[in-house]
Motif scaffolding. Structure first.
Motif, mmCIF file in Angstrom:
data_model
loop_
_atom_site.group_PDB
_atom_site.id
_atom_site.type_symbol
_atom_site.label_atom_id
_atom_site.label_comp_id
_atom_site.label_asym_id
_atom_site.label_seq_id
_atom_site.Cartn_x
_atom_site.Cartn_y
_atom_site.Cartn_z
ATOM 1 N N GLN B 42 -16.201 -76.550 -19.232
ATOM 2 C CA GLN B 42 -14.992 -75.730 -19.321
ATOM 3 C C GLN B 42 -15.292 -74.339 -19.871
ATOM 4 N N GLU B 43 -16.232 -74.254 -20.832
ATOM 5 C CA GLU B 43 -16.493 -72.957 -21.467
ATOM 6 C C GLU B 43 -17.984 -72.770 -21.698
ATOM 7 N N ALA B 44 -18.471 -71.576 -21.351
ATOM 8 C CA ALA B 44 -19.852 -71.202 -21.678
ATOM 9 C C ALA B 44 -19.865 -69.716 -21.989
ATOM 10 N N ASP B 45 -20.812 -69.293 -22.823
ATOM 11 C CA ASP B 45 -20.978 -67.852 -23.010
ATOM 12 C C ASP B 45 -22.082 -67.369 -22.071
ATOM 13 N N ALA B 65 -32.977 -83.822 -21.372
ATOM 14 C CA ALA B 65 -34.050 -84.514 -20.640
ATOM 15 C C ALA B 65 -34.699 -83.609 -19.604
ATOM 16 N N ALA B 66 -33.911 -82.692 -19.042
ATOM 17 C CA ALA B 66 -34.399 -81.851 -17.943
ATOM 18 C C ALA B 66 -35.255 -80.696 -18.471
ATOM 19 N N LYS B 67 -36.067 -80.159 -17.534
ATOM 20 C CA LYS B 67 -36.881 -78.990 -17.917
ATOM 21 C C LYS B 67 -35.980 -77.791 -18.187
ATOM 22 N N LYS B 68 -34.948 -77.613 -17.368
ATOM 23 C CA LYS B 68 -33.980 -76.530 -17.570
ATOM 24 C C LYS B 68 -32.626 -76.964 -17.034
ATOM 25 N N THR B 69 -31.579 -76.238 -17.417
ATOM 26 C CA THR B 69 -30.225 -76.596 -17.016
ATOM 27 C C THR B 69 -29.547 -75.431 -16.296
ATOM 28 N N ILE B 70 -28.805 -75.776 -15.238
ATOM 29 C CA ILE B 70 -27.948 -74.811 -14.547
ATOM 30 C C ILE B 70 -26.514 -75.184 -14.890
ATOM 31 N N VAL B 71 -25.763 -74.193 -15.355
ATOM 32 C CA VAL B 71 -24.392 -74.432 -15.792
ATOM 33 C C VAL B 71 -23.422 -73.705 -14.876
ATOM 34 N N THR B 72 -22.417 -74.412 -14.374
ATOM 35 C CA THR B 72 -21.264 -73.729 -13.806
ATOM 36 C C THR B 72 -20.114 -73.944 -14.788
ATOM 37 N N THR B 73 -19.284 -72.921 -14.945
ATOM 38 C CA THR B 73 -18.272 -72.987 -15.999
ATOM 39 C C THR B 73 -16.921 -72.485 -15.498
ATOM 40 N N GLU B 74 -15.869 -73.122 -16.001
ATOM 41 C CA GLU B 74 -14.524 -72.666 -15.647
ATOM 42 C C GLU B 74 -14.315 -71.220 -16.084
ATOM 43 N N ARG B 75 -14.890 -70.854 -17.242
ATOM 44 C CA ARG B 75 -14.740 -69.475 -17.716
ATOM 45 C C ARG B 75 -15.868 -69.124 -18.671
ATOM 46 N N ILE B 76 -16.176 -67.839 -18.686
ATOM 47 C CA ILE B 76 -17.111 -67.299 -19.669
ATOM 48 C C ILE B 76 -16.302 -66.911 -20.907
ATOM 49 N N VAL B 77 -16.765 -67.344 -22.057
ATOM 50 C CA VAL B 77 -16.075 -66.988 -23.309
ATOM 51 C C VAL B 77 -17.030 -66.204 -24.200
ATOM 52 N N VAL B 91 -24.203 -78.042 -25.355
ATOM 53 C CA VAL B 91 -25.509 -77.651 -24.809
ATOM 54 C C VAL B 91 -25.842 -76.274 -25.351
ATOM 55 N N PRO B 92 -26.951 -76.131 -26.060
ATOM 56 C CA PRO B 92 -27.322 -74.823 -26.617
ATOM 57 C C PRO B 92 -28.040 -73.944 -25.590
ATOM 58 N N HIS B 93 -28.001 -72.659 -25.832
ATOM 59 C CA HIS B 93 -28.477 -71.666 -24.854
ATOM 60 C C HIS B 93 -29.926 -71.858 -24.433
ATOM 61 N N PHE B 94 -30.789 -72.329 -25.342
ATOM 62 C CA PHE B 94 -32.220 -72.355 -25.003
ATOM 63 C C PHE B 94 -32.578 -73.432 -23.972
ATOM 64 N N VAL B 96 -30.794 -73.657 -21.232
ATOM 65 C CA VAL B 96 -30.095 -73.200 -20.026
ATOM 66 C C VAL B 96 -30.833 -72.041 -19.366
ATOM 67 N N GLU B 97 -30.932 -72.107 -18.031
ATOM 68 C CA GLU B 97 -31.572 -71.024 -17.276
ATOM 69 C C GLU B 97 -30.554 -70.164 -16.530
ATOM 70 N N ALA B 98 -29.429 -70.760 -16.124
ATOM 71 C CA ALA B 98 -28.466 -70.019 -15.310
ATOM 72 C C ALA B 98 -27.043 -70.379 -15.714
ATOM 73 N N VAL B 99 -26.178 -69.369 -15.724
ATOM 74 C CA VAL B 99 -24.754 -69.564 -16.001
ATOM 75 C C VAL B 99 -23.964 -68.934 -14.853
ATOM 76 N N VAL B 100 -23.126 -69.741 -14.216
ATOM 77 C CA VAL B 100 -22.311 -69.261 -13.096
ATOM 78 C C VAL B 100 -20.846 -69.440 -13.456
ATOM 79 N N GLU B 101 -20.103 -68.339 -13.497
ATOM 80 C CA GLU B 101 -18.656 -68.471 -13.732
ATOM 81 C C GLU B 101 -18.021 -68.948 -12.435
ATOM 82 N N LEU B 102 -17.432 -70.139 -12.477
ATOM 83 C CA LEU B 102 -16.982 -70.785 -11.250
ATOM 84 C C LEU B 102 -15.693 -71.580 -11.510
#
Lengths: 104, 147
Positions: B42-45, B65-77, B91-94, B96-102
């Motif tokens: 729902q929310e990611a920066d 568990a994963a090497k990196k994470t891709i996040v899609t988010t309802e909104r950027i906060v 989920v902490p920023h380190f 995460v590799e990608a953030v998509v506002e979606l």
């Protein structure tokens, strides 16, 4: 910390052939379905999917025949949404295009 | 795992070994290491710090568990949201590799509390598309303006 925002298409380009993907959510709940639909527009193939209860976003990758293996405990959409049609289409029949590794 | 048939049925994932500490038998489980975890929140920066409202299922574990994470988010906060209540960062920023506002990134499914019911006409269209080999056309209809 640095800015990691990008377009949906740019994020989908990170996925390469043969990768193992852990796809979040559960059944029809908070599952990244639009990301999976974006992946169907890319030529990526032979993906592997894992999760305790893969849902719609995973099903899409089997419906597009881009995923060939699922590691899972339960694979379905639950309740009124029923069975996972893409998973069934790719795994059932005499010549399945994907394999199920249940209990993994 | 003791008592489960899986230990015998899936030797590629489960093996019984002796504990190096006291010699008792223990079940070892082979780890899957995903190349990417892909989650919708729902929310990611902009840095990838994520908040999940409602059930988190295995998403936080998958990201770890994963090497990196891709996040899609309802909104950027703003990151101030994370600083206000740091314990709510699932989920902490380190990680995460990608953030998509979606917005609507889990449709036609559910994303509490943004949309709380399946969009049945669109889901039935998906089921029909799978049956008739029309998934590319269905994807076009759902992706319009989103790529």
């Amino acid at each position: 910390m640095y800015d990691k925002t990008m377009s949906l298409s740019q994020a989908a380009d990170l996925i390469k052939d043969g990768m193992l993907l852990a796809i979040g959510g559960n059944g029809m709940h908070r599952t990244p379905s639009i990301f999976s639909l974006a992946l169907t527009k890319k030529p990526v193939k032979e993906l592997k999917v894992c999760g305790a209860a893969p849902g719609l976003a995973s099903d899409i990758l089997f419906a597009s025949f881009q995923a060939d293996t699922a590691y899972f405990g339960f694979f379905g959409l639950e309740n009124e949404a029923g069975l996972a049609p893409g998973m069934r289409k790719s795994m059932e029949g005499d010549n399945p295009k994907a394999k199920a590794i249940e209990g993994s | 795992m003791w008592g489960s048939d899986l230990v015998a049925k899936r030797p590629e994932f489960f093996q019984v070994v002796k504990s190096p500490f006291d010699g008792t038998e223990v079940v070892c489980v082979k780890a899957l290491v995903p190349d990417y975890a892909i989650i919708h929140v729902q929310e990611a920066d902009i840095y990838g710090n994520c908040r999940i409202l409602g059930p988190s299922y295995q998403d936080a574990l998958m990201a770890r568990a994963a090497k990196k994470t891709i996040v899609t988010t309802e909104r950027i906060v703003g990151t101030y949201r994370m600083k206000e209540e740091p314990k709510l960062t699932a989920v902490p920023h380190f990680l995460v590799e990608a953030v998509v506002e979606l917005p609507g990134g889990a449709k036609p499914g559910i994303c509490y509390p943004e949309y709380q019911a399946v969009e049945w006409p669109k889901h039935k269209a998906y089921q029909k598309a799978v049956k008739e080999g029309q998934v590319p056309q269905y994807a076009d209809s759902m992706l319009e303006g989103r790529l």
